[in-house]
Motif scaffolding. Sequence first.
Motif, PDB file in Angstrom:
ATOM      1  N   TYR A 238       0.875  -1.168   0.000  1.00 58.78           N
ATOM      2  CA  TYR A 238       0.000   0.000   0.000  1.00 58.78           C
ATOM      3  C   TYR A 238       0.911   1.216   0.000  1.00 58.78           C
ATOM      4  CZ  TYR A 238      -4.043  -2.903   0.879  1.00 58.78           C
ATOM      5  OH  TYR A 238      -5.036  -3.832   0.752  1.00 58.78           O
ATOM      6  N   VAL A 239       0.808   2.024  -1.058  1.00 61.99           N
ATOM      7  CA  VAL A 239       1.717   3.148  -1.241  1.00 61.99           C
ATOM      8  C   VAL A 239       0.912   4.445  -1.282  1.00 61.99           C
ATOM      9  CG1 VAL A 239       3.551   4.113  -2.669  1.00 61.99           C
ATOM     10  CG2 VAL A 239       3.216   1.625  -2.602  1.00 61.99           C
ATOM     11  N   LYS A 240       1.307   5.393  -0.412  1.00 60.71           N
ATOM     12  CA  LYS A 240       0.617   6.679  -0.349  1.00 60.71           C
ATOM     13  C   LYS A 240       1.415   7.720  -1.113  1.00 60.71           C
ATOM     14  CE  LYS A 240       0.650   9.107   3.418  1.00 60.71           C
ATOM     15  NZ  LYS A 240       0.411   9.649   4.760  1.00 60.71           N
ATOM     16  N   PHE A 241       0.721   8.474  -1.979  1.00 63.01           N
ATOM     17  CA  PHE A 241       1.328   9.537  -2.775  1.00 63.01           C
ATOM     18  C   PHE A 241       0.747  10.868  -2.361  1.00 63.01           C
ATOM     19  CE2 PHE A 241       1.625   5.744  -5.337  1.00 63.01           C
ATOM     20  CZ  PHE A 241       2.930   5.794  -5.796  1.00 63.01           C
ATOM     21  N   GLN A 242       1.491  11.929  -2.658  1.00 65.42           N
ATOM     22  CA  GLN A 242       1.040  13.284  -2.374  1.00 65.42           C
ATOM     23  C   GLN A 242       0.989  14.084  -3.669  1.00 65.42           C
ATOM     24  OE1 GLN A 242       3.717  16.106  -0.324  1.00 65.42           O
ATOM     25  NE2 GLN A 242       2.050  16.344   1.150  1.00 65.42           N
ATOM     26  N   LEU A 243      -0.087  14.845  -3.827  1.00 65.72           N
ATOM     27  CA  LEU A 243      -0.231  15.807  -4.929  1.00 65.72           C
ATOM     28  C   LEU A 243      -0.145  17.191  -4.323  1.00 65.72           C
ATOM     29  CD1 LEU A 243      -3.351  14.080  -6.482  1.00 65.72           C
ATOM     30  CD2 LEU A 243      -1.073  14.102  -7.506  1.00 65.72           C
ATOM     31  N   VAL A 244       0.475  18.135  -5.027  1.00 65.28           N
ATOM     32  CA  VAL A 244       0.595  19.490  -4.494  1.00 65.28           C
ATOM     33  C   VAL A 244       0.128  20.523  -5.508  1.00 65.28           C
ATOM     34  CG1 VAL A 244       2.466  18.922  -2.893  1.00 65.28           C
ATOM     35  CG2 VAL A 244       3.006  19.715  -5.180  1.00 65.28           C
ATOM     36  N   GLN A 245      -0.326  21.637  -4.958  1.00 61.11           N
ATOM     37  CA  GLN A 245      -0.705  22.826  -5.709  1.00 61.11           C
ATOM     38  C   GLN A 245      -1.695  22.546  -6.838  1.00 61.11           C
ATOM     39  OE1 GLN A 245      -0.066  24.802  -3.370  1.00 61.11           O
ATOM     40  NE2 GLN A 245       0.902  26.425  -4.535  1.00 61.11           N
ATOM     41  N   ASP A 246      -1.332  22.877  -8.088  1.00 63.26           N
ATOM     42  CA  ASP A 246      -2.262  22.761  -9.214  1.00 63.26           C
ATOM     43  C   ASP A 246      -2.495  21.315  -9.645  1.00 63.26           C
ATOM     44  OD1 ASP A 246       0.365  22.588 -10.138  1.00 63.26           O
ATOM     45  OD2 ASP A 246      -0.128  23.446 -12.090  1.00 63.26           O
ATOM     46  N   ARG A 247      -1.807  20.363  -9.062  1.00 61.08           N
ATOM     47  CA  ARG A 247      -1.969  18.955  -9.438  1.00 61.08           C
ATOM     48  C   ARG A 247      -2.916  18.179  -8.515  1.00 61.08           C
ATOM     49  NH1 ARG A 247       1.490  18.018 -13.544  1.00 61.08           N
ATOM     50  NH2 ARG A 247       3.358  19.274 -13.646  1.00 61.08           N
ATOM     51  N   VAL A 248      -3.518  18.834  -7.528  1.00 65.85           N
ATOM     52  CA  VAL A 248      -4.375  18.116  -6.585  1.00 65.85           C
ATOM     53  C   VAL A 248      -5.595  17.491  -7.266  1.00 65.85           C
ATOM     54  CG1 VAL A 248      -3.624  19.417  -4.553  1.00 65.85           C
ATOM     55  CG2 VAL A 248      -5.619  20.193  -5.847  1.00 65.85           C
ATOM     56  N   GLY A 249      -5.985  17.984  -8.422  1.00 64.39           N
ATOM     57  CA  GLY A 249      -7.174  17.473  -9.099  1.00 64.39           C
ATOM     58  C   GLY A 249      -6.913  16.360 -10.102  1.00 64.39           C
ATOM     59  N   ILE A 250      -5.662  15.970 -10.326  1.00 60.24           N
ATOM     60  CA  ILE A 250      -5.405  14.981 -11.382  1.00 60.24           C
ATOM     61  C   ILE A 250      -5.915  13.591 -11.051  1.00 60.24           C
ATOM     62  CG2 ILE A 250      -3.447  16.269 -12.311  1.00 60.24           C
ATOM     63  CD1 ILE A 250      -1.571  14.229 -11.078  1.00 60.24           C
ATOM     64  N   ILE A 251      -6.239  13.328  -9.806  1.00 58.24           N
ATOM     65  CA  ILE A 251      -6.756  12.012  -9.418  1.00 58.24           C
ATOM     66  C   ILE A 251      -8.281  11.963  -9.496  1.00 58.24           C
ATOM     67  CG2 ILE A 251      -6.921  12.470  -6.938  1.00 58.24           C
ATOM     68  CD1 ILE A 251      -5.494   9.275  -8.517  1.00 58.24           C
ATOM     69  N   ASP A 252      -8.935  13.115  -9.690  1.00 60.14           N
ATOM     70  CA  ASP A 252     -10.395  13.182  -9.699  1.00 60.14           C
ATOM     71  C   ASP A 252     -11.038  12.304 -10.766  1.00 60.14           C
ATOM     72  OD1 ASP A 252     -10.525  14.895  -7.549  1.00 60.14           O
ATOM     73  OD2 ASP A 252     -10.569  16.700  -8.795  1.00 60.14           O
TER      74      ASP A 252
END
Length: 119
Positions: A38-52
Motif C-alpha cells: 500500500y503506497v501513499k502519494f502526495q499531490l501538491v498545488q495545481d496537481r491536486v485534481g489529477i486524481i479526480d
Amino acid sequence: MSYQVSGRLVRKFDTESKTASFQTREFVIVTAEQYPQYVKFQLVQDRVGIIDGFDDNAEITVHFDLRGREWQGKYFTNLQAWKVEGATAGARPAAGEDLVGDAPAPDNIADVDPDDLPF
C-alpha cells in the motif's frame, strides 16, 4: 528523481490547505505482486485534481518524484505524484493532461500550406 508504479486505486483523501497559498492531497494505491504494498502519494498545488478522474479500484500508473527534506533534526520523505494515467489500453486520457491531435491529419501532406502556421 522520477519513477513510476502501477496499482489499484484504494483511497483518495480530501484536499488540504496548508496555508493560504499551498494545498496538498493524498491518495493510496495497492500494488499487484506476491506481497502487495500500500503506497501513499502526495499531490501538491495545481496537481491536486489529477486524481479526480479515477474511481476507487481503478487500475492506474502513477508517475512520481522522490522528495526528502530535513526539518528541525527530523527527516521526511514524500512520493510526490505529478502524473496519473489509466493502466489499461483504451483507458481515459491521463488526468491532468491536455489532449493532443484532436484534428484529423491531412490525407496528403503535400496539400498543406507551409505558410499556414498553427499559431
